[in-house]
Write an enzyme that holds these catalytic residues in place. Structure first.
Site: not given
Ligand code: PMP
Length: 391
Positions: A10, A218
């Protein structure tokens, strides 16, 4: 049909080999199956559960907020003290030049917001990004994915992006006056916990200053204490123009953010007005959980314990790479990785591989992991890697 079959039947699947750990509940550093089996969590739901699972302070904050109000209005219209308190706390930890926080729901969405903000602020089209970067799964975030196979099959994604080699100072010359932003993870998570060289980040900051490109960090995986500081940039001593947060920010609840100077952030309010909006961004229950998690981080001095546990993993395991509790350990092949993960699951330890690095195992436990648990887990990991090695 059992739960596993129903799950496969599902719920839309993301791979043909899901881990299929059945969850009854989770507490502290452990996840429990319906048969009572305890799994030590070495991946924190991919960098989320930094204060451990089901922390009583987070549960209490969530219950109190849920009993008061949930969603009342889209982000950016109503005055909700819980959002304001969180923004204030975050800005206090971020320090200058950060002056405003924009709250969203997921890391991908925060990356989208940050990239839109950079283009809108600079009026420039190009975004530079790096090999093996992962910034999310939406079209804009995929346009800065550091491995082209990930976007294959979904093109066209957002145009105007340019990939650069990671940790290569000479390549930074290609950042120019048409570059709106450069987005980078100070420690690349999905590349298998690969830290940027300090000299590279410093050179990147200089190049952005020379060209007027905004530097976007990031810190979705590295932020909120994972590397032993609130944010990884604080250890590098390189301050970005925009920071992106997610994952652990919400204390286990969906929440992400991007932050910048007021003079940068305010361009989102006009030309066009409502150019970036979100219904659920900064959900009050998530904000309450986030505030509680930040308090737990301080009350339990969780960042202070990161270096000691990093040292333990490095002592017991060979060739550990990463920073703080965002670490990885090598295997011989993807088959070896998968065999080790399966053996560890049997032994009650949850680990995982990485999107862009199939020959490493992920070590990113809750920061509440005790030194004793770290040592035991490292030994179990070492033994499982050895036992599953092809001879
Ligand atoms: N930036 C980085 C460095 C990540 O590790 C991730 C998720 N693994 C994201 C952005 C995206 O985040 P989300 O899955 O919450 O959209």
């Amino acid at each position: 049909m059992g739960w596993r079959q129903k799950f496969l039947s599902y719920l839309a699947q993301t791979t043909d080999m899901p881990m299929l750990v059945e969850v009854s509940h989770a507490e502290g550093n452990f996840i429990y199956g319906p048969d009572g089996k305890a799994y030590l969590d070495l991946i924190s739901g991919i960098g989320v559960s930094s204060v451990g699972h089901h922390h009583p302070a987070v549960v209490k904050a969530v219950q109190a907020q849920a009993a008061s109000h949930a969603h009342v209005m889209v982000y950016g219209e109503f005055v909700q003290p819980v959002q304001i308190r969180l923004a204030e706390r975050l800005l206090e930890k971020l320090g200058p030049p950060f002056e405003q926080v924009y709250l969203v729901n997921s890391g991908s969405e925060a990356v989208e917001g940050a990239l839109k903000l950079a283009r809108r602020y600079t009026g420039r089209p190009w975004i530079a990004f790096f090999d093996h970067a992962y910034h999310g799964s939406t079209a804009g975030a995929l346009s800065v994915a550091g491995a082209s196979w990930l976007a294959r099959g979904y093109r066209p994604v957002t145009p105007g992006t340019r990939r650069l080699p990671f940790n290569d100072i000479a390549a930074l010359e290609t950042i120019d006056k048409h570059t709106a932003a450069v987005i980078i993870e100070p420690v690349q998570g999905e590349a298998g916990a690969r830290p940027a060289d300090p000299a590279f980040l410093a050179a990147l900051r200089r190049r952005c200053d020379e060209t007027g490109a905004l530097l976007v960090f990031d810190e979705v995986q590295t932020g909120m204490g994972r590397t032993g500081r609130w944010f990884a940039f604080q250890a590098y001593d390189v301050v970005p123009d925009i920071i992106v947060l997610g994952k652990a920010l919400g204390g286990g609840y969906p929440l992400a953010a991007f932050a910048a100077r007021r003079s940068v952030m305010e361009v989102l309010t006009h030309d066009p007005m409502l150019g970036h909006i979100t219904t659920f961004g900064g959900h009050p229950v998530s904000c309450a959980a986030a505030l509680a998690a930040m308090e737990v981080m301080e009350a339990e001095k969780l960042m202070e314990g990161v270096a000691e546990k990093e040292r333990i993993f490095r002592e017991v395991l060979p060739d550990v790479r990463g920073q703080g509790l965002l670490l990885s350990v090598p295997t011989d092949s993807f088959a070896h990785t998968k065999a080790a993960i399966a053996r560890l699951l049997d032994a009650g330890v949850i680990t995982d591989w990485f999107l862009f690095e199939q020959c490493r195992l992920r070590i990113a436990p809750p920061l509440t992991l005790t030194p004793g648990e770290a040592r035991d887990a490292a030994r179990v990991l070492r033994d499982a890697i050895e036992a599953t090695r092809e001879r």
